[in-house]
Design a protein around this motif. Structure first.
Motif, PDB file in Angstrom:
ATOM      1  N   ILE A   1      21.602  -7.350   9.336  1.00 34.43           N
ATOM      2  CA  ILE A   1      21.045  -6.555   8.234  1.00 34.43           C
ATOM      3  C   ILE A   1      19.520  -6.536   8.286  1.00 34.43           C
ATOM      4  O   ILE A   1      18.891  -5.471   8.191  1.00 34.43           O
ATOM      5  N   PHE A   2      18.900  -7.689   8.453  1.00 33.32           N
ATOM      6  CA  PHE A   2      17.435  -7.752   8.390  1.00 33.32           C
ATOM      7  C   PHE A   2      16.787  -7.061   9.581  1.00 33.32           C
ATOM      8  O   PHE A   2      15.908  -6.200   9.410  1.00 33.32           O
ATOM      9  N   TYR A   3      17.199  -7.415  10.793  1.00 32.71           N
ATOM     10  CA  TYR A   3      16.484  -6.920  11.964  1.00 32.71           C
ATOM     11  C   TYR A   3      16.759  -5.441  12.259  1.00 32.71           C
ATOM     12  O   TYR A   3      15.923  -4.758  12.841  1.00 32.71           O
ATOM     13  N   THR A   4      17.927  -4.959  11.850  1.00 35.95           N
ATOM     14  CA  THR A   4      18.172  -3.518  12.016  1.00 35.95           C
ATOM     15  C   THR A   4      17.357  -2.706  11.017  1.00 35.95           C
ATOM     16  O   THR A   4      16.928  -1.587  11.318  1.00 35.95           O
ATOM     17  N   GLN A   5      17.105  -3.276   9.832  1.00 35.99           N
ATOM     18  CA  GLN A   5      16.359  -2.553   8.809  1.00 35.99           C
ATOM     19  C   GLN A   5      14.852  -2.721   8.952  1.00 35.99           C
ATOM     20  O   GLN A   5      14.097  -1.754   8.846  1.00 35.99           O
ATOM     21  N   VAL A   6      14.396  -3.939   9.212  1.00 37.08           N
ATOM     22  CA  VAL A   6      12.963  -4.231   9.240  1.00 37.08           C
ATOM     23  C   VAL A   6      12.363  -3.956  10.615  1.00 37.08           C
ATOM     24  O   VAL A   6      11.291  -3.338  10.731  1.00 37.08           O
ATOM     25  N   GLU A   7      13.028  -4.426  11.678  1.00 30.86           N
ATOM     26  CA  GLU A   7      12.491  -4.257  13.030  1.00 30.86           C
ATOM     27  C   GLU A   7      13.016  -2.992  13.708  1.00 30.86           C
ATOM     28  O   GLU A   7      12.585  -2.656  14.817  1.00 30.86           O
ATOM     29  N   ASP A   8      13.992  -2.327  13.053  1.00 29.59           N
ATOM     30  CA  ASP A   8      14.584  -1.111  13.606  1.00 29.59           C
ATOM     31  C   ASP A   8      15.243  -1.358  14.960  1.00 29.59           C
ATOM     32  O   ASP A   8      15.204  -0.524  15.859  1.00 29.59           O
ATOM     33  N   TRP A   9      15.844  -2.557  15.113  1.00 32.06           N
ATOM     34  CA  TRP A   9      16.577  -2.856  16.338  1.00 32.06           C
ATOM     35  C   TRP A   9      18.004  -2.335  16.223  1.00 32.06           C
ATOM     36  O   TRP A   9      18.561  -2.282  15.126  1.00 32.06           O
TER      37      TRP A   9
ATOM     38  N   ALA B   1      22.035  -2.755  16.416  1.00 30.94           N
ATOM     39  CA  ALA B   1      22.843  -3.910  16.007  1.00 30.94           C
ATOM     40  C   ALA B   1      23.095  -4.852  17.177  1.00 30.94           C
ATOM     41  O   ALA B   1      23.107  -6.080  17.009  1.00 30.94           O
TER      42      ALA B   1
ATOM     43  N   SER C   1       8.459 -10.256   8.764  1.00 32.36           N
ATOM     44  CA  SER C   1       9.522 -10.537   9.728  1.00 32.36           C
ATOM     45  C   SER C   1       9.367 -11.928  10.323  1.00 32.36           C
ATOM     46  O   SER C   1      10.352 -12.632  10.570  1.00 32.36           O
TER      47      SER C   1
END
Length: 332
Positions: free
Chosen positions: A32-40, A42, A68
């Motif tokens: 949830i965090f890295y896909t939303q904040v870092e746009d990575w 899944a 982040s």
């Protein structure tokens, strides 16, 4: 359906269930965090979660903002304190179960047999480790284009190097999986399998070298006298081992704790043995107690020899074997 629900609840009440729940929460938070904040993607978020958990630390994916970085600080602590322990427990259980399934009984008085068993276990673990290394080397060397991604050197050396620094969790950061053709997914599989295999190989190697030495166990004892709460804890424990058949037959009496029950309590609470191990030992005792006297006597020896020497005509039938430090008769 109701039974399945009860079983599911029981699973999550167990230590294994809590570890599994911790893993699920860990990965969900990372995704949830890295896909939303870092746009990575899944997949990258999952890959990063495994890299953090296993402490490999390639350095190919990094947090970019202050927020982040702060989240990652707590994420790393969570990984090491909870998720890493859970994953190690799950992986070790799988590896140990697989090796135990193939293990043979060894005589408790047969020191040479025990030595051979340790060596055989080590060779099996070493073979599994070498197969893992060879497989990882081939996948990386044949599939990855190191030069295209600015990684100098021979592809086979790089493949071996990348595999070794992965399974040993060194992760210098000079080489890492490239971003295509599923190599990150393969690296996740390599970490999940290769790291516990490497750890188990080291453990079995240590067992081969120092296996005959017996380390002293410093027990945490019942200190400060005996109060009602402590006695209640002892009673609860004794009731549990009695229910699972791990106590001496008829030994548990409400309001009384004998020497065997107290010793079992200390050993289990200190993590020296499990309740299941005590039950296995008691079952072994019952199998050897041919006269059903709750004691092993010369009469049990005479009974065993009388019933087996005649059928086999050899003293070889009097050999004993061990399973989890228990003595088992054999007719071989």
């Amino acid at each position: 359906m109701k039974e399945l629900g009860v079983k599911a609840c029981n699973i999550f009440k167990s230590s294994f269930g809590l570890e599994l729940l911790a893993l699920i929460i860990y990965f969900i938070l990372g995704i949830i965090f890295y896909t939303q904040v870092e746009d990575w993607p899944a997949g990258d978020a999952i890959y990063f979660a495994f890299v953090v958990m296993t402490t490999v630390g390639y350095g190919d994916l990094l947090p970019t903002s202050d927020g982040s970085k702060v989240f990652t600080c707590f994420y790393v602590l969570f990984a090491l304190a909870i998720a890493g322990v859970a994953l190690a427990s799950v992986m070790n259980a799988v590896v140990i179960w697989a090796l135990k399934a193939k293990s043979s009984k060894t005589g408790i008085f047969d020191e040479a047999g025990q030595r051979r068993k340790r060596q055989k276990t080590f060779l099996g673990a070493l073979f599994t480790f070498l197969v893992t290394i060879v497989f990882g080397t081939i996948i990386y060397a044949v599939g990855m284009d190191f030069e295209e991604h600015g990684m100098d050197g021979d592809k086979w050396v790089n493949g071996l190097y990348l595999t070794i620094i992965t399974v040993t969790t060194v992760g210098f950061g000079d080489l890492s999986p490239v971003h295509y053709a599923g190599y990150k997914f393969f690296t996740i599989v390599l970490m999940v399998i290769g790291i516990p295999v490497f750890a188990f190989s080291l453990a079995t190697f240590t067992e081969v070298i120092f296996g005959e030495q017996r380390d002293k166990v410093e027990l945490n004892l019942v200190e400060g006298g005996l109060c009602k709460d402590k006695f209640k804890g002892l009673e609860d424990f004794c009731e549990k081992i009695a229910e699972m058949g791990a106590a001496n037959k008829g030994s548990f009496k409400d309001g009384e704790i004998d020497r065997f029950e107290f010793l079992s309590f200390l050993l289990v609470q200190n993590g020296v043995v499990e309740m299941e191990t005590i039950k296995e030992a008691i079952d072994n005792f019952d199998a050897l107690d041919r006269t059903k006297s709750n004691c092993l006597t010369r009469a049990d020896v005479d009974h065993w020899m009388a019933t087996h020497t005649h059928s086999h005509g050899s003293s070889a039938s009097n050999r004993v074997q061990v399973k989890s430090s228990a003595v088992y008769p054999t007719t071989e």
